[in-house]
Design an enzyme around this catalytic site. Structure first.
Site, PDB file in Angstrom:
ATOM      1  N   VAL A 193     -20.352  33.398   3.956  1.00 24.16           N
ATOM      2  CA  VAL A 193     -20.129  33.379   5.407  1.00 24.16           C
ATOM      3  C   VAL A 193     -19.977  31.941   5.890  1.00 24.16           C
ATOM      4  O   VAL A 193     -19.149  31.648   6.754  1.00 24.16           O
ATOM      5  CB  VAL A 193     -21.265  34.095   6.149  1.00 24.16           C
ATOM      6  CG1 VAL A 193     -20.965  34.146   7.643  1.00 24.16           C
ATOM      7  CG2 VAL A 193     -21.446  35.514   5.618  1.00 24.16           C
ATOM      8  N   ASP A 194     -20.754  31.025   5.333  1.00 21.98           N
ATOM      9  CA  ASP A 194     -20.593  29.616   5.660  1.00 21.98           C
ATOM     10  C   ASP A 194     -19.175  29.149   5.348  1.00 21.98           C
ATOM     11  O   ASP A 194     -18.538  28.457   6.145  1.00 21.98           O
ATOM     12  CB  ASP A 194     -21.590  28.771   4.869  1.00 21.98           C
ATOM     13  CG  ASP A 194     -22.896  28.557   5.608  1.00 21.98           C
ATOM     14  OD1 ASP A 194     -22.881  28.491   6.845  1.00 21.98           O
ATOM     15  OD2 ASP A 194     -23.941  28.456   4.946  1.00 21.98           O
ATOM     16  N   ALA A 195     -18.689  29.493   4.154  1.00 23.64           N
ATOM     17  CA  ALA A 195     -17.352  29.065   3.750  1.00 23.64           C
ATOM     18  C   ALA A 195     -16.287  29.667   4.661  1.00 23.64           C
ATOM     19  O   ALA A 195     -15.342  28.976   5.080  1.00 23.64           O
ATOM     20  CB  ALA A 195     -17.095  29.453   2.297  1.00 23.64           C
TER      21      ALA A 195
END
Length: 395
Positions: free
Chosen positions: A168-170
């Site tokens: 999700v960060d990416a």
């Protein structure tokens, strides 16, 4: 050297951990000058190990190449002035502090845009800037949990499971990068920048694609189904005689080819399996029949034979095998930067390709040079898209 697509773009990077640094690294790969602002403790990922390489966390090194580092204490008035000057000179500013934090230092969008109306200001957060969301913890694991991703990941009879990387960060970093580039393009028409806001939560909901649409449009709340697909069959992991493979026969034609290859021709005309909808309804029964045939082959044999029959198939590789495969396919997945291997930027461009220019910086590696540049009023006088005065050793 061939110029990068974003040569001349100055990025003030006030972000840390993953989403923001991943975004700014990709901008740096494309030619932007990225100045990473850190506290005296440094980006948290500098201490996230093992594993380590040359005394540095591999986590930190994964997302911070092509940058310069300067330590600024935003609670110190003199350093805060230098940070404000950097923001005044920048084309792009990226930050991912808790909402409201940058305002305390006079570095929020409203404050920065007063002196730099062309600034493209990208604010990344966990759950957005609404007062009810501002205090929620912006961690990938939390976003995967509350955003529904864990509810559809894992075996049907097992616990909710996170994805094996901070995905999700990416995704948030990629969405932020798209927003930044769109705002830079729009600035060419209006000469004004804008605020770009992206959250982990909204990025995940967007990335859920068909699962989200199934709920919104079909009223279906999906659950965990292991490696199976909710709408396509066969589309999952299958065991062979010695290992596992994936088969992704997403069309009726591919299913017919699969059946022919496995000497199961009768299945393609069987009413239980003749259409994709029927195969999804009878997935477990179909799975047992396919595994029975695949158990006669090793994984290598299965991949070879099904590939020759134009059935989408692949082995379940570990990372070592994955990089080896990428090499054999001519994808050149690795950049050597000062003797250390890095994953290359994934895009290729025929005229302005991404390129590695420097290894991830040590903490405050460029602090002295950058402080002198930021303190030089003449160097920053012609701000807004003109950075010729920046020292060549930095840009």
């Amino acid at each position: 050297m061939t110029p990068g697509a974003l040569d001349g773009l100055l990025v003030a990077d006030f972000s840390r951990v993953l989403a923001g640094p991943y975004l700014t690294m990709l901008l740096g790969d494309l030619g932007a000058t990225v100045i990473k602002v850190e506290s005296s403790d440094g980006d948290q990922t500098r201490g996230w190990g093992p594993p380590w390489r040359d005394g540095q966390s591999t986590y930190y090194q994964a997302i911070n190449r092509n940058k310069q580092s300067i330590v600024l204490n935003l609670k110190d008035p003199a350093d805060r002035d230098l940070a404000a000057e950097l923001a005044r000179r920048a084309d792009v500013l990226v930050e991912n502090f808790l909402p409201g934090t940058m305002r305390k230092f006079g570095l929020d969008y409203d404050s920065v845009s007063e002196t730099n109306p062309g600034i493209v200001y990208c604010s990344l957060s966990g759950f957005g800037s609404h007062p009810d969301a501002a205090g929620l913890p912006g961690f990938d694991l939390v976003a995967q949990a509350v955003g529904g991703l864990m509810s559809i990941t894992g075996e049907a009879d097992g616990p909710p499971t996170k994805v094996g990387v901070a995905l999700v960060d990416a995704i948030c970093g990629l969405h932020g990068g798209i927003g930044v580039l769109a705002a830079v393009a729009a600035r060419k028409q209006s000469s004004r920048g804008q605020l770009v806001e992206v959250s982990l939560f909204s990025s995940l909901l967007s990335a859920l694609t068909n699962q989200a649409a199934g709920y919104l449009m079909g009223g279906v709340v999906p659950g965990r189904a292991g490696n199976a697909h909710p709408s396509v069959a066969p589309y999952e992991v299958f065991e062979t005689r010695d290992n596992s493979i994936v088969i992704a026969a997403g069309t009726d034609v591919q299913f017919v080819r699969l059946c022919q290859c496995l000497d199961l021709d009768a299945l393609s005309s069987d009413p239980r399996f003749s259409t994709n909808s029927a195969r999804v309804s009878n997935r477990l029964e179909l799975r047992e029949l396919l595994i029975g045939a695949l158990k006669e082959w090793t994984s290598e044999e299965a991949v070879q034979r099904l590939s020759q029959a134009s059935v989408p198939v692949g082995p379940v590789n570990d990372l070592a095998a994955a990089f080896k495969l990428a090499e054999t396919l001519g994808l050149d997945p690795v950049w050597d930067i000062d003797g250390v291997d890095h994953v290359r930027a994934p895009m290729t461009m025929s005229v302005t390709p991404p390129r590695p220019t420097s290894a991830p910086p040590m903490l405050d590696a460029h602090g002295t040079t950058l402080r002198a540049w930021l303190s030089d009023n003449d160097a920053g006088a012609d701000v807004n898209r003109n950075h010729e005065a920046m020292p060549t050793s930095v840009i």
